[in-house]
Design a protein around this motif. Structure first.
Motif, PDB file in Angstrom:
ATOM      1  N   ARG A 290       0.832  -1.200   0.000  1.00 34.49           N
ATOM      2  CA  ARG A 290       0.000   0.000   0.000  1.00 34.49           C
ATOM      3  C   ARG A 290       0.872   1.258   0.000  1.00 34.49           C
ATOM      4  N   ARG A 291       1.968   1.215   0.715  1.00 31.53           N
ATOM      5  CA  ARG A 291       2.854   2.375   0.785  1.00 31.53           C
ATOM      6  C   ARG A 291       3.717   2.513  -0.465  1.00 31.53           C
ATOM      7  N   VAL A 292       4.129   1.377  -1.059  1.00 31.50           N
ATOM      8  CA  VAL A 292       5.051   1.430  -2.188  1.00 31.50           C
ATOM      9  C   VAL A 292       4.328   1.608  -3.518  1.00 31.50           C
ATOM     10  N   THR A 296       5.819   1.796  -7.424  1.00 30.81           N
ATOM     11  CA  THR A 296       5.607   0.716  -8.380  1.00 30.81           C
ATOM     12  C   THR A 296       4.876   1.199  -9.624  1.00 30.81           C
ATOM     13  N   SER A 297       3.795   1.942  -9.428  1.00 28.02           N
ATOM     14  CA  SER A 297       2.988   2.401 -10.564  1.00 28.02           C
ATOM     15  C   SER A 297       3.762   3.389 -11.425  1.00 28.02           C
ATOM     16  N   VAL A 311      11.150   9.828  -6.229  1.00 31.43           N
ATOM     17  CA  VAL A 311       9.912   9.387  -5.586  1.00 31.43           C
ATOM     18  C   VAL A 311      10.198   8.221  -4.641  1.00 31.43           C
ATOM     19  N   THR A 312      11.061   7.306  -5.074  1.00 27.96           N
ATOM     20  CA  THR A 312      11.419   6.169  -4.225  1.00 27.96           C
ATOM     21  C   THR A 312      12.010   6.640  -2.908  1.00 27.96           C
ATOM     22  N   GLN A 313      12.912   7.602  -2.976  1.00 20.92           N
ATOM     23  CA  GLN A 313      13.528   8.099  -1.749  1.00 20.92           C
ATOM     24  C   GLN A 313      12.502   8.793  -0.864  1.00 20.92           C
ATOM     25  N   ALA A 421       8.897  -1.786 -12.909  1.00 24.04           N
ATOM     26  CA  ALA A 421       8.037  -1.808 -11.721  1.00 24.04           C
ATOM     27  C   ALA A 421       8.631  -2.709 -10.646  1.00 24.04           C
ATOM     28  N   VAL A 422       9.152  -3.866 -11.054  1.00 23.16           N
ATOM     29  CA  VAL A 422       9.785  -4.774 -10.096  1.00 23.16           C
ATOM     30  C   VAL A 422      11.097  -4.175  -9.571  1.00 23.16           C
TER      31      VAL A 422
END
Length: 489
Positions: A290-292, A296-297, A311-313, A421-422
């Motif tokens: 839910r948080r990631v 992923t999207s 965004v990942t950071q 995405a992975v």
């Protein structure tokens, strides 16, 4: 007689949006919901643009398709623009903060170890899927499409890519039309930033002004980045719309079995391997995904780990509870070398596809080489191309025909979406797992994000996360643990 108290009226009137959102469920107002809405709108617009192209196949690209393409490209360019200043300022600041703890080296080793562990199981999944589904057997693809790629991977190329060629890791190349394209090597930039950070720490008090300026600049960069991330629903909608309208979906006719094998392997990694890692480390599987989800999207539609890295950071710090002092090291490193989709699942399935297509048998040693190249060799693609270079490195190591790469180029955009995405999900996963195991995980931040999500309509979440980190930092810092107050920014 009492007079009406009107002191609250202006405040209530001035924040109608916030009041309205308090009456809506979190899943409808959070960033993940906004991205989903953007994806749905993008799909609709993509199908409309594709219908326009079908109605006039000989005409130029319809305006809607062009608009989606340009909008998506602009958004990815904005994200990539912030990557160099973010790496430089975040890594230098991170090194300066990590000098206060005793286990910085252990964190780095743990990060690399978990990169290896997840890559190992991912490549095993790729080999298993390739052996069971046999994507290269009985395919109707035309052998005349085989062609050797223009760029190939090599171990010496990896060494060359590590050594900085200039202060900012910049590179330039001339296109066939004469235009000069400028790019930056993230791995070189990471090494340069680490060197500057270590040098500043060694310089002592004389470097304090430099570190103060760097930390101040990091705050400014993060603020600008926050504005760009707020545009993510628009960017994701445009990118997925462009994918639907323009990518070569017709190529699935002859390579559909290969595409299916790739996505089956990616799904197993996402839905089996990663959940097993999360569960074994005491983290909620549904809570993590839910948080990631924004990461992923966005990785799926942008097809760029570098573009998604900011965004990942942000998500790992503000939603996952990873201290920024560690996240600013782990996320850039992961975006460069942590590629379970591109460097593990894909080369394993693709190598088996090429061997099966040409009728070549692989032995046990060949499978060990696939595992070795996938686990160790992903760094050899850093700063160059990515999955295609990784595949050529695998094929050349096995002695398989490099011309087999040309067979797969037609469906490259389609499978690259799932691979990326992975990749980005795995990058967030490792940072969270290492933080949890090292005892620096900020549970208060994780819980707060689970309650109200990551809200991009205001900076309230950033403030809440910082407050939570400050509260956790009040605890006594024990030897060998990163101070919790390093997580606040």
């Amino acid at each position: 007689m009492s007079t009406p108290d009107t002191t609250d009226a202006p405040a209530a009137a001035s924040t109608p949006t916030a009041a309205a959102r308090r009456h809506l469920p979190a899943w409808l107002t959070g960033f993940g919901a906004q991205v989903i809405i953007g994806l749905i709108v993008g799909l609709i617009l993509g199908f409309i643009a594709r219908a326009q192209s079908s109605d006039a196949p000989d005409a130029a690209a319809p305006w809607l398709s062009t608009f989606l393409d340009k909008t998506g490209s602009i958004y990815v360019s904005l994200l990539k623009t912030m990557v160099p200043p973010l790496i430089i300022t975040a890594v230098i600041t991170s090194v300066a903060n990590l000098r206060k703890v005793a286990n910085a080296a252990r964190l780095a080793v743990s990060t690399l170890l978990w990169f290896v562990i997840t890559a190992f199981f991912s490549v095993l999944v790729g080999i298993a899927v390739g052996l069971v589904m046999k994507p290269g057997s009985g395919t109707s693809i035309d052998a005349s499409t085989a062609a050797e790629p223009s760029h190939t991977g090599s171990w010496m190329g990896f060494i060359d890519s590590v050594v900085p060629t200039n202060f900012l890791g910049l590179g330039a190349s001339a296109n066939t039309d004469g235009e000069i394209s400028v790019s930056f090597n993230v791995l070189q930039l990471l090494i340069i930033s680490l060197a500057l950070g270590i040098a500043a720490v060694k310089a002592g008090k004389s470097a304090e002004p430099f570190l103060a300026i760097t930390e101040s600049l990091l705050t400014v960069v993060q603020k600008v980045l926050w504005w760009i991330i707020r545009l993510a629903p628009i960017g994701t909608g445009a990118l997925i719309g462009h994918a639907v309208a323009d990518y070569g979906w017709d190529a699935l006719g002859s390579l559909g079995k290969f595409v299916l094998a790739i996505y089956v392997g990616l799904a197993i990694v996402l839905l089996v391997i990663y959940p097993a890692v999360l569960a074994s480390n005491g983290l909620s599987v549904t809570g993590f995904y839910r948080r990631v989800w924004p990461v992923t999207s966005l990785g799926f539609v942008t097809r760029s780990s570098m573009g998604v890295m900011p965004v990942t950071q942000r998500v790992t710090e503000q939603s996952m509870g990873v201290p920024s002092a560690y996240a600013s090291f782990a996320v850039p490193l992961g975006a460069t070398t942590k590629m379970d989709g591109c460097a593990s699942v894909y080369p394993a399935v693709a190598a088996l596809f090429v061997a099966q297509f040409y009728g070549l048998d692989l032995n046990f040693t060949d499978y060990l080489l696939i595992i070795f190249v996938s686990v160790i060799g992903s760094a050899a693609t850093a700063g160059t191309t990515g999955a295609t270079v990784m595949l050529t490195l695998t094929l050349s190591t096995l002695g398989l025909p490099l011309a087999g790469v040309g067979l797969l180029l037609a469906i490259e955009p389609i499978i690259d979406m799932g691979r990326t995405a992975v990749n980005v999900t795995g990058q967030a996963l490792v940072a969270t797992i290492v933080a949890k195991r090292a005892g620096i995980w900020e549970k208060d931040v994780w819980d707060a994000a689970g309650t109200h999500g990551l809200d991009l309509d205001s900076d309230a979440d950033a403030a809440d996360a910082a407050d939570a980190a400050d509260a956790a930092g009040a605890a006594e810092v024990t030897s060998g643990a990163v101070p919790a107050d390093l997580a606040s920014r």
